[in-house]
Design a protein around this motif. Sequence first.
Motif, PDB file in Angstrom:
ATOM      1  N   UNK A 112     -89.665 -25.436  -6.596  1.00  0.00           N
ATOM      2  CA  UNK A 112     -90.957 -25.482  -7.281  1.00  0.00           C
ATOM      3  C   UNK A 112     -92.072 -25.072  -6.324  1.00  0.00           C
ATOM      4  N   UNK A 113     -93.227 -24.885  -6.903  1.00  0.00           N
ATOM      5  CA  UNK A 113     -94.395 -24.581  -6.064  1.00  0.00           C
ATOM      6  C   UNK A 113     -94.700 -25.747  -5.131  1.00  0.00           C
ATOM      7  N   UNK A 114     -94.444 -26.932  -5.601  1.00  0.00           N
ATOM      8  CA  UNK A 114     -94.669 -28.133  -4.782  1.00  0.00           C
ATOM      9  C   UNK A 114     -93.738 -28.139  -3.565  1.00  0.00           C
ATOM     10  N   UNK A 115     -92.459 -27.752  -3.779  1.00  0.00           N
ATOM     11  CA  UNK A 115     -91.511 -27.664  -2.668  1.00  0.00           C
ATOM     12  C   UNK A 115     -91.956 -26.619  -1.656  1.00  0.00           C
ATOM     13  N   UNK A 116     -92.366 -25.461  -2.166  1.00  0.00           N
ATOM     14  CA  UNK A 116     -92.832 -24.393  -1.282  1.00  0.00           C
ATOM     15  C   UNK A 116     -94.070 -24.837  -0.517  1.00  0.00           C
ATOM     16  N   UNK A 117     -95.004 -25.475  -1.205  1.00  0.00           N
ATOM     17  CA  UNK A 117     -96.205 -25.984  -0.538  1.00  0.00           C
ATOM     18  C   UNK A 117     -95.836 -27.035   0.504  1.00  0.00           C
ATOM     19  N   UNK A 118     -94.838 -27.856   0.197  1.00  0.00           N
ATOM     20  CA  UNK A 118     -94.377 -28.860   1.166  1.00  0.00           C
ATOM     21  C   UNK A 118     -93.797 -28.220   2.415  1.00  0.00           C
ATOM     22  N   UNK A 119     -92.990 -27.168   2.237  1.00  0.00           N
ATOM     23  CA  UNK A 119     -92.422 -26.475   3.393  1.00  0.00           C
ATOM     24  C   UNK A 119     -93.510 -25.814   4.228  1.00  0.00           C
ATOM     25  N   UNK A 120     -94.488 -25.214   3.565  1.00  0.00           N
ATOM     26  CA  UNK A 120     -95.602 -24.588   4.290  1.00  0.00           C
ATOM     27  C   UNK A 120     -96.407 -25.655   5.031  1.00  0.00           C
ATOM     28  N   UNK A 121     -96.657 -26.787   4.381  1.00  0.00           N
ATOM     29  CA  UNK A 121     -97.401 -27.872   5.035  1.00  0.00           C
ATOM     30  C   UNK A 121     -96.641 -28.401   6.245  1.00  0.00           C
ATOM     31  N   UNK A 122     -95.321 -28.531   6.128  1.00  0.00           N
ATOM     32  CA  UNK A 122     -94.518 -28.986   7.262  1.00  0.00           C
ATOM     33  C   UNK A 122     -94.588 -27.984   8.418  1.00  0.00           C
ATOM     34  N   UNK A 123     -94.583 -26.697   8.097  1.00  0.00           N
ATOM     35  CA  UNK A 123     -94.697 -25.675   9.143  1.00  0.00           C
ATOM     36  C   UNK A 123     -96.057 -25.750   9.831  1.00  0.00           C
TER      37      UNK A 123
END
Length: 189
Positions: A112-123
């Motif tokens: 989901x977009x939320x998962x992608x945003x989470x991965x970007x935030x973690x990076x």
Amino acid sequence: MNRSFVSSILHLVRFAGAALAIWGIAYVINGATQAGAYVTIRVATAPDAGPSPLSGVRLPDGVVLRGELPLGVWGATVAEQVLSRADVLLGGLCAGLAALLLSSTMKGRPLTRRDTAGLVALAIVTSLGSLLPIVAAATVLDRAGLTQDFVPSTTLSWVPIAGAGLLLALALAFHAGARTDPRSSALTP
């Protein structure tokens, strides 16, 4: 995708995430127990430090010490020890959280977009974490009175960004595989 391959990769990602999270925590706890001892920081010579800021080292004329070097300074505080290792802590915790996000994606749940945003935030958090050893180096240099001779090294690590890109590519590959595999029980529309 072959289910046994997906299962193997899923277990590997979970194990790696858990191992990195535990390693990051243990590394910082180990540093905190070494308060009062040496703290190792990365420094560079100050631009106006003169021919050789290292005591007892005589460099020939025309030779200048340049680049980064590790510097061990005695009498570290707990905060200095923790800050000098905080990048490893944040990197490990972010890797553990990324493994949790990816494990659900690899089971066939759509990315989901939320998962992608989470991965970007973690990076981003991991990348910003690489600034903390610079803060530690500045603190140690100030405490030791070495600000005339050395400056904190400002080299940032490329590992967090490359790791986040790899994790995102892996998530997208498993997501695409789950969508195209007719045997998948978790097909997405």
